[in-house]
Enzyme design. Sequence first.
Site, PDB file in Angstrom:
ATOM      1  N   CYS A  84     -13.258  58.886  73.087  1.00  0.00           N
ATOM      2  CA  CYS A  84     -14.024  60.101  72.821  1.00  0.00           C
ATOM      3  C   CYS A  84     -15.204  59.885  71.884  1.00  0.00           C
ATOM      4  O   CYS A  84     -16.295  60.397  72.118  1.00  0.00           O
ATOM      5  CB  CYS A  84     -13.113  61.211  72.292  1.00  0.00           C
ATOM      6  SG  CYS A  84     -12.388  60.901  70.665  1.00  0.00           S
ATOM      7  N   HIS A 136     -10.159  63.987  67.591  1.00  0.00           N
ATOM      8  CA  HIS A 136     -10.821  64.054  68.897  1.00  0.00           C
ATOM      9  C   HIS A 136     -12.153  64.777  68.749  1.00  0.00           C
ATOM     10  O   HIS A 136     -12.283  65.698  67.942  1.00  0.00           O
ATOM     11  CB  HIS A 136      -9.922  64.790  69.906  1.00  0.00           C
ATOM     12  CG  HIS A 136     -10.399  64.715  71.313  1.00  0.00           C
ATOM     13  ND1 HIS A 136     -10.512  63.531  72.010  1.00  0.00           N
ATOM     14  CD2 HIS A 136     -10.797  65.690  72.170  1.00  0.00           C
ATOM     15  CE1 HIS A 136     -10.959  63.788  73.236  1.00  0.00           C
ATOM     16  NE2 HIS A 136     -11.136  65.083  73.354  1.00  0.00           N
ATOM     17  N   HIS A 148     -15.889  65.461  77.311  1.00  0.00           N
ATOM     18  CA  HIS A 148     -15.217  64.543  76.400  1.00  0.00           C
ATOM     19  C   HIS A 148     -14.500  63.465  77.197  1.00  0.00           C
ATOM     20  O   HIS A 148     -14.315  63.579  78.402  1.00  0.00           O
ATOM     21  CB  HIS A 148     -14.220  65.303  75.509  1.00  0.00           C
ATOM     22  CG  HIS A 148     -13.127  65.999  76.261  1.00  0.00           C
ATOM     23  ND1 HIS A 148     -11.799  65.801  76.008  1.00  0.00           N
ATOM     24  CD2 HIS A 148     -13.159  66.903  77.290  1.00  0.00           C
ATOM     25  CE1 HIS A 148     -11.065  66.558  76.806  1.00  0.00           C
ATOM     26  NE2 HIS A 148     -11.872  67.232  77.598  1.00  0.00           N
TER      27      HIS A 148
END
Length: 187
Positions: A84, A136, A148
């Site tokens: 990510c 994240h 993402h």
Amino acid sequence: MKKILLAVVLFFSVLAAQAQTKTVPNQPVDKPADEQESLAKDYLSQIMKVALSATSNMKLFHFVYDWIGTPYRFGGHSRKGIDCSAFTKQLYSDVFNLDIKSNSRDIFSMVNPVGKDELKEGDLVFFKIHSRRISHVGIYLGDNRFAHASSEGVKISSLDDAYYSRYFYKGGRVLDEFKKELEPSGQ
């Protein structure tokens, strides 16, 4: 393959539009660039399920479209596999000409936090997934959707999904001081 599909769809869209309109002599047959851009914008907004009114940065949408389906790999930073933060870093480099930090917690230190209701296209979204710390990061596209690199690979998800809604921490906009500091010299 995606680029070929996009080209074929755009070609047939232009043909369909031309077939439905009466041609006037002495006018060019080719569609103006702004009309082609409009068709591409419409197509990408439909695929990504983001309202046309929210798609002002076509470079952002083209970048995301090109990376969709890339497999996830922790620590990865290529089309063979990406995580990510590397996806976010690459996007910010290619789309915004900004070299941001390389992990989600460090990236968060570069932003002005914003609430979910203040998010704008290109903002960052941060999550605390099974952790007390940010774990994240993704890029906001509009209409509560974000791009993402998840465990399923690069994809577009909704902040309204129960999973992401539960772990959403904050949105963020890169601070102006970092934008000036990070801009390539000569610009």
